[in-house]
Design a protein around this motif. Structure first.
Motif, PDB file in Angstrom:
ATOM      1  N   LEU A 210       0.978  -1.030  -0.073  1.00  0.00           N
ATOM      2  CA  LEU A 210       0.094  -0.176   0.059  1.00  0.00           C
ATOM      3  C   LEU A 210       0.344   1.149   0.169  1.00  0.00           C
ATOM      4  O   LEU A 210       0.662   2.614  -0.728  1.00  0.00           O
ATOM      5  N   GLY A 211       2.243   0.932   0.016  1.00  0.00           N
ATOM      6  CA  GLY A 211       3.218   2.923   0.088  1.00  0.00           C
ATOM      7  C   GLY A 211       3.003   3.527  -1.298  1.00  0.00           C
ATOM      8  O   GLY A 211       2.993   4.355  -0.677  1.00  0.00           O
ATOM      9  N   ALA A 212       2.589   2.779  -2.278  1.00  0.00           N
ATOM     10  CA  ALA A 212       2.576   3.889  -3.537  1.00  0.00           C
ATOM     11  C   ALA A 212       0.855   4.438  -3.296  1.00  0.00           C
ATOM     12  O   ALA A 212       1.156   4.937  -4.303  1.00  0.00           O
ATOM     13  N   LEU A 213      -0.042   4.271  -2.504  1.00  0.00           N
ATOM     14  CA  LEU A 213      -0.864   4.710  -3.113  1.00  0.00           C
ATOM     15  C   LEU A 213      -0.792   6.689  -2.392  1.00  0.00           C
ATOM     16  O   LEU A 213      -0.261   6.467  -1.496  1.00  0.00           O
ATOM     17  N   PRO A 214      -1.851   6.990  -3.445  1.00  0.00           N
ATOM     18  CA  PRO A 214      -1.508   8.343  -3.328  1.00  0.00           C
ATOM     19  C   PRO A 214      -2.351   8.840  -1.765  1.00  0.00           C
ATOM     20  O   PRO A 214      -3.104   8.598  -2.185  1.00  0.00           O
ATOM     21  N   PHE A 215      -1.623  10.003  -1.689  1.00  0.00           N
ATOM     22  CA  PHE A 215      -2.609  11.005  -0.446  1.00  0.00           C
ATOM     23  C   PHE A 215      -4.008  11.393  -1.431  1.00  0.00           C
ATOM     24  O   PHE A 215      -3.820  12.314  -2.100  1.00  0.00           O
ATOM     25  N   ILE A 216      -5.122  10.999  -0.806  1.00  0.00           N
ATOM     26  CA  ILE A 216      -6.269  11.928  -1.356  1.00  0.00           C
ATOM     27  C   ILE A 216      -6.911  13.062  -1.087  1.00  0.00           C
ATOM     28  O   ILE A 216      -6.550  13.400   0.235  1.00  0.00           O
ATOM     29  N   LEU A 217      -6.930  13.518  -2.042  1.00  0.00           N
ATOM     30  CA  LEU A 217      -6.669  14.888  -1.742  1.00  0.00           C
ATOM     31  C   LEU A 217      -5.530  15.542  -1.661  1.00  0.00           C
ATOM     32  O   LEU A 217      -4.723  15.143  -0.918  1.00  0.00           O
ATOM     33  N   PRO A 218      -5.228  16.686  -2.626  1.00  0.00           N
ATOM     34  CA  PRO A 218      -4.166  17.447  -2.334  1.00  0.00           C
ATOM     35  C   PRO A 218      -3.899  17.656  -1.308  1.00  0.00           C
ATOM     36  O   PRO A 218      -5.411  18.124   0.114  1.00  0.00           O
ATOM     37  N   TYR A 219      -2.223  18.238  -0.746  1.00  0.00           N
ATOM     38  CA  TYR A 219      -1.745  18.675   0.421  1.00  0.00           C
ATOM     39  C   TYR A 219      -2.471  20.543   0.496  1.00  0.00           C
ATOM     40  O   TYR A 219      -2.456  21.259  -0.286  1.00  0.00           O
ATOM     41  N   TRP A 220      -2.683  20.661   1.554  1.00  0.00           N
ATOM     42  CA  TRP A 220      -3.491  22.348   1.132  1.00  0.00           C
ATOM     43  C   TRP A 220      -3.321  23.083   0.820  1.00  0.00           C
ATOM     44  O   TRP A 220      -3.387  23.793   0.539  1.00  0.00           O
ATOM     45  N   MET A 221      -2.061  23.222   0.921  1.00  0.00           N
ATOM     46  CA  MET A 221      -0.926  24.381   0.650  1.00  0.00           C
ATOM     47  C   MET A 221      -0.677  24.077  -0.780  1.00  0.00           C
ATOM     48  O   MET A 221      -0.532  25.337  -1.202  1.00  0.00           O
ATOM     49  N   ASP A 222      -1.356  22.935  -1.527  1.00  0.00           N
ATOM     50  CA  ASP A 222      -1.741  23.037  -2.958  1.00  0.00           C
ATOM     51  C   ASP A 222      -2.635  23.827  -3.316  1.00  0.00           C
ATOM     52  O   ASP A 222      -2.845  23.486  -4.876  1.00  0.00           O
ATOM     53  N   VAL A 223      -3.350  23.347  -2.976  1.00  0.00           N
ATOM     54  CA  VAL A 223      -5.232  24.637  -3.013  1.00  0.00           C
ATOM     55  C   VAL A 223      -4.985  26.132  -3.573  1.00  0.00           C
ATOM     56  O   VAL A 223      -4.435  26.782  -2.974  1.00  0.00           O
ATOM     57  N   ASP A 224      -5.672  25.730  -4.404  1.00  0.00           N
ATOM     58  CA  ASP A 224      -5.348  27.860  -5.091  1.00  0.00           C
ATOM     59  C   ASP A 224      -6.929  28.004  -4.321  1.00  0.00           C
ATOM     60  O   ASP A 224      -8.186  28.054  -4.330  1.00  0.00           O
ATOM     61  N   ASN A 225      -6.794  29.038  -2.915  1.00  0.00           N
ATOM     62  CA  ASN A 225      -7.952  29.721  -2.023  1.00  0.00           C
ATOM     63  C   ASN A 225      -8.695  30.319  -3.466  1.00  0.00           C
ATOM     64  O   ASN A 225      -9.986  30.555  -3.384  1.00  0.00           O
ATOM     65  N   LYS A 226      -8.004  31.096  -4.140  1.00  0.00           N
ATOM     66  CA  LYS A 226      -8.871  31.500  -4.907  1.00  0.00           C
ATOM     67  C   LYS A 226      -9.876  31.154  -6.072  1.00  0.00           C
ATOM     68  O   LYS A 226     -11.447  31.773  -6.459  1.00  0.00           O
ATOM     69  N   ASN A 227      -9.683  29.598  -6.812  1.00  0.00           N
ATOM     70  CA  ASN A 227     -10.481  29.241  -7.317  1.00  0.00           C
ATOM     71  C   ASN A 227     -10.242  27.638  -7.354  1.00  0.00           C
ATOM     72  O   ASN A 227      -8.991  26.436  -7.547  1.00  0.00           O
ATOM     73  N   PRO A 228     -10.307  27.537  -5.839  1.00  0.00           N
ATOM     74  CA  PRO A 228     -10.164  26.005  -5.340  1.00  0.00           C
ATOM     75  C   PRO A 228     -10.325  24.085  -6.145  1.00  0.00           C
ATOM     76  O   PRO A 228      -9.842  23.173  -6.219  1.00  0.00           O
ATOM     77  N   GLU A 229     -11.595  25.036  -6.933  1.00  0.00           N
ATOM     78  CA  GLU A 229     -11.955  23.190  -7.439  1.00  0.00           C
ATOM     79  C   GLU A 229     -11.075  22.287  -8.338  1.00  0.00           C
ATOM     80  O   GLU A 229     -11.404  21.760  -8.496  1.00  0.00           O
ATOM     81  N   PRO A 230     -10.330  23.803  -9.454  1.00  0.00           N
ATOM     82  CA  PRO A 230      -9.746  22.324 -10.297  1.00  0.00           C
ATOM     83  C   PRO A 230      -8.597  22.079  -9.392  1.00  0.00           C
ATOM     84  O   PRO A 230      -8.669  21.211  -9.618  1.00  0.00           O
ATOM     85  N   SER A 231      -8.156  22.373  -8.098  1.00  0.00           N
ATOM     86  CA  SER A 231      -6.595  22.051  -7.789  1.00  0.00           C
ATOM     87  C   SER A 231      -7.183  21.467  -6.904  1.00  0.00           C
ATOM     88  O   SER A 231      -6.543  19.922  -6.755  1.00  0.00           O
ATOM     89  N   LEU A 232      -8.204  21.181  -6.709  1.00  0.00           N
ATOM     90  CA  LEU A 232      -8.992  19.865  -5.183  1.00  0.00           C
ATOM     91  C   LEU A 232      -9.189  19.042  -5.984  1.00  0.00           C
ATOM     92  O   LEU A 232      -9.125  18.198  -5.592  1.00  0.00           O
ATOM     93  N   PHE A 233      -9.992  18.895  -6.950  1.00  0.00           N
ATOM     94  CA  PHE A 233     -10.071  18.031  -8.032  1.00  0.00           C
ATOM     95  C   PHE A 233      -9.244  17.452  -9.217  1.00  0.00           C
ATOM     96  O   PHE A 233      -9.480  15.622  -9.786  1.00  0.00           O
ATOM     97  N   HIS A 234      -8.265  18.280  -9.238  1.00  0.00           N
ATOM     98  CA  HIS A 234      -7.299  18.038 -10.597  1.00  0.00           C
ATOM     99  C   HIS A 234      -6.896  16.166 -10.469  1.00  0.00           C
ATOM    100  O   HIS A 234      -7.040  15.433 -11.171  1.00  0.00           O
ATOM    101  N   ASN A 235      -6.018  16.152  -9.732  1.00  0.00           N
ATOM    102  CA  ASN A 235      -5.870  14.176  -9.734  1.00  0.00           C
ATOM    103  C   ASN A 235      -6.883  13.596  -9.203  1.00  0.00           C
ATOM    104  O   ASN A 235      -7.177  12.009 -10.048  1.00  0.00           O
ATOM    105  N   SER A 236      -8.068  13.305  -8.273  1.00  0.00           N
ATOM    106  CA  SER A 236      -9.196  12.702  -9.144  1.00  0.00           C
ATOM    107  C   SER A 236      -9.729  12.600 -10.353  1.00  0.00           C
ATOM    108  O   SER A 236      -9.870  11.835 -10.675  1.00  0.00           O
ATOM    109  N   THR A 237      -9.746  13.697 -11.027  1.00  0.00           N
ATOM    110  CA  THR A 237     -10.090  13.584 -11.909  1.00  0.00           C
ATOM    111  C   THR A 237      -9.529  12.746 -13.387  1.00  0.00           C
ATOM    112  O   THR A 237      -9.838  12.180 -13.617  1.00  0.00           O
TER     113      THR A 237
END
Length: 243
Positions: A210-237
């Motif tokens: 399981l070690g290679a499994l990704p962290f689900i949803l981005p680290y909070w500092m990587d979220v674009d606070n002005k336009n959060p949706e693309p940065s929140l869900f880019h990896n999931s999409t």
């Protein structure tokens, strides 16, 4: 819906108690937070005769979800009860062995490959301590360490035969003639040190899977606070498109 990979812990009371304070399951869940959901499916007092019937009701093949990332099967402490003293829980050794095979075959039939299955043997029994527990409930001693060892060996054999990982607690907790009593709270169930011992041996096995499994949803500092949706869900999409 964002889904987490799942890890199933399937077993008897030693699994059911795994989410208590300092429990081995709770520690694993903490290590896998935001990577996996660790699901406790421990059933106190149960044996493999009942477990093989229940397993298909717990884990099924679903077209809209991935198979579990890992499944632990941890039975034997009840199966190995002495028939003359505890016929309700006792399962003969040959049947115990067949039941483990049946559960592994079932998991494989729902696309859980052998490399995702981990068998855990029953731990040793400290007979004087467990005898006190039995006497308090009006019973005679109903488990022997030598019998637990036979069930542990059978569990190891099934793992080797079926190509699954096996964590041989019975042997490891007595390796080199060490005193196993520190690992047991009452002669049968795990103490805090026993929980720590189990988790420390099981984690390296799970980490490889399981070690290679990704962290689900981005680290909070990587979220674009002005336009959060693309940065929140880019990896999931991206993951959904790749699948």
């Amino acid at each position: 819906m964002i889904s987490w990979p799942r890890v199933f812990l399937f077993g008897d009371s030693i699994t059911q108690f795994a989410f208590e304070a300092n429990g081995w399951g709770a520690t694993l869940a903490n290590k896998l937070v935001r990577k996996c959901d660790v699901l406790n499916r421990g059933l106190s007092g149960y044996n493999t005769r009942w477990a093989k019937l229940i397993l298909p009701k717990l884990i099924t093949k679903c077209s809209d979800s991935e198979p579990p990332a890992a499944v632990t099967i941890f039975f034997g402490a009840n199966d190995g009860s002495l028939k003359e003293e505890n016929p309700q829980q006792h399962v003969p050794l040959d049947e115990y062995t067949d039941n483990l095979r049946t559960m592994i075959r079932y998991l494989q039939s729902v696309d859980i490959t052998a490399d995702r299955i981990i068998l855990i043997t029953p731990p040793p029994i400290h007979e004087p301590s467990w005898e006190k527990q039995c006497f308090m409930k009006g019973y005679k001693l109903n488990r022997l360490n030598s019998i637990a060892g036979e069930y542990a060996k059978a569990c190891v054999h099934v793992g080797q035969e079926c190509g699954t990982e096996v964590l041989d607690l019975w042997t490891l907790m007595q390796d080199g003639g060490q005193d196993c009593t520190v690992y047991l709270s009452d002669g049968l169930h795990l103490s805090d040190k026993g929980n720590e011992f189990l988790e420390s041996r099981l984690w390296p096995i799970l980490e490889k899977k399981l070690g290679a499994l990704p962290f689900i949803l981005p680290y909070w500092m990587d979220v674009d606070n002005k336009n959060p949706e693309p940065s929140l869900f880019h990896n999931s999409t991206e993951k959904k498109e790749q699948s």
